[in-house]
Scaffold this motif. Sequence first.
Motif, PDB file in Angstrom:
ATOM      1  N   ILE A  46       0.840  -1.197   0.000  1.00 55.38           N
ATOM      2  CA  ILE A  46       0.000   0.000   0.000  1.00 55.38           C
ATOM      3  C   ILE A  46       0.877   1.251   0.000  1.00 55.38           C
ATOM      4  N   ALA A  47       1.904   1.253   0.883  1.00 56.78           N
ATOM      5  CA  ALA A  47       2.788   2.422   0.976  1.00 56.78           C
ATOM      6  C   ALA A  47       3.488   2.691  -0.348  1.00 56.78           C
ATOM      7  N   LEU A  48       3.977   1.642  -0.988  1.00 56.33           N
ATOM      8  CA  LEU A  48       4.677   1.805  -2.262  1.00 56.33           C
ATOM      9  C   LEU A  48       3.727   2.217  -3.379  1.00 56.33           C
ATOM     10  N   ARG A  49       2.548   1.636  -3.399  1.00 56.86           N
ATOM     11  CA  ARG A  49       1.582   1.917  -4.468  1.00 56.86           C
ATOM     12  C   ARG A  49       1.158   3.388  -4.458  1.00 56.86           C
ATOM     13  N   PHE A  50       0.984   3.950  -3.243  1.00 51.92           N
ATOM     14  CA  PHE A  50       0.455   5.311  -3.153  1.00 51.92           C
ATOM     15  C   PHE A  50       1.469   6.325  -2.611  1.00 51.92           C
TER      16      PHE A  50
END
Length: 443
Positions: free
Chosen positions: A108-112
Amino acid sequence: MRNETPACPALLVAAPASGQGKTTVTAALARLHARQGRQVRVFKCGPDFLDPHWLELASGHPVHPLDLWMTGAQDCAGRLHAAAREAGLLLVEGVMGLYDGTPSAADIALRFGLPVLAVIDAWAMAQTFGALAHGLQAYREGLRWAGVLANRVAGEGHAALLRTSLRDEAHWLGALQWAPELSWPERHLGLASAGETADALQRLDAMADRLAATPLGRMAPADLGPWRTSFEAPAASSPPPALLAGRTIAIARDAAFQFVYAANLDCLTVLGARLVFFSPIAGDALPACDAVWLPGGYPELHVHALGQARALRDALARHVQAGKPLSAECGGMMALFERIATAEGAVHALWGLLPGTVRMQQRPAAVGPQQLALAQGTLRGHSFHFSRCETALAPALHASAPDGRAGEPVWRRGPLLATYFHAWFPSCPQAAAAILRGEEILA
């Protein structure tokens, strides 16, 4: 013209494992900034009904899950984008450890592009704290790093030892000493809900006061600039047709039936349904309705009140006999069986619309993501329960795990549909509507 790519300070609060203090820090930070007059929006990674109760109380706004598999990347993007247009601070609480699960909080952190704050329980730790913080930061390339906060430290000397163990002391965002007011009431499925905790707001204020004394808590809005994150709008999608227009859905909602995603209610409303709520444990009558939904919760903690709700039991039986849909999910399903046996061996009568016994146990019977393929499409969701059902009723179909393994059974008796599976309605609104319309769902 409104900015279609809003930006605001954002933070994903993660940890090396469960039980490190993610919820404490996320809720305290939300409460601290909300008390200072900022608009705070909070999300929770992964399926969860309990932590969001506390995060909602802390922030003053509904808390939605972010899960790249269950809710989907587009749903996540849409909710983050909408929140960023209003918020002065956006917080996301992780799930388990930062890299646990597929997908994980790190995904999630990497995606957004969310900066990560690591919360580490340092109770029995010294310089290894620095190694653990470095490993969390460096394990995946491209992760934005906000810093680290030590939880349950013994005192100032312990905190100083932890701080100097970091490769870069600029990443030190403070320490929380252990204190009774920083503990949370718990039960077998996790935290007790905020609504059941008489001093919930006082607990949150005490946590916020403690956090206010740390570098993290002392950060003014101008200090949050490095965490500023842009959130692009997702691709436009058409709303689902109003398949439930003109229909009234009665939904059980109280301490026994409290596991309801706000997005599921929003989905039913978008589908055109009129929603009415009733409390079985308060003795409410069944409202006039076209369909009934019994969500999950804690029926095992309210067996006496449920067992005495005979008028409601009879009304539900008449509802089903009239051919009207009744959908029961996890705890809602449990209440429909003839009896429940507690983990201590006591047996209590329940509503008897389904034959058999529900047996509580000390360990989880099932946990994890699942999906349910129906004629109208596939609903995604999850399973998490500490009981098992003993029934002669044969399942009409089964949910499945993402890898195809058989999952939760789905029992059907006429228009009554019951399962341990928790569905995320926005993953397939057409399937959710079909269940509550009483349509044929077998593919």
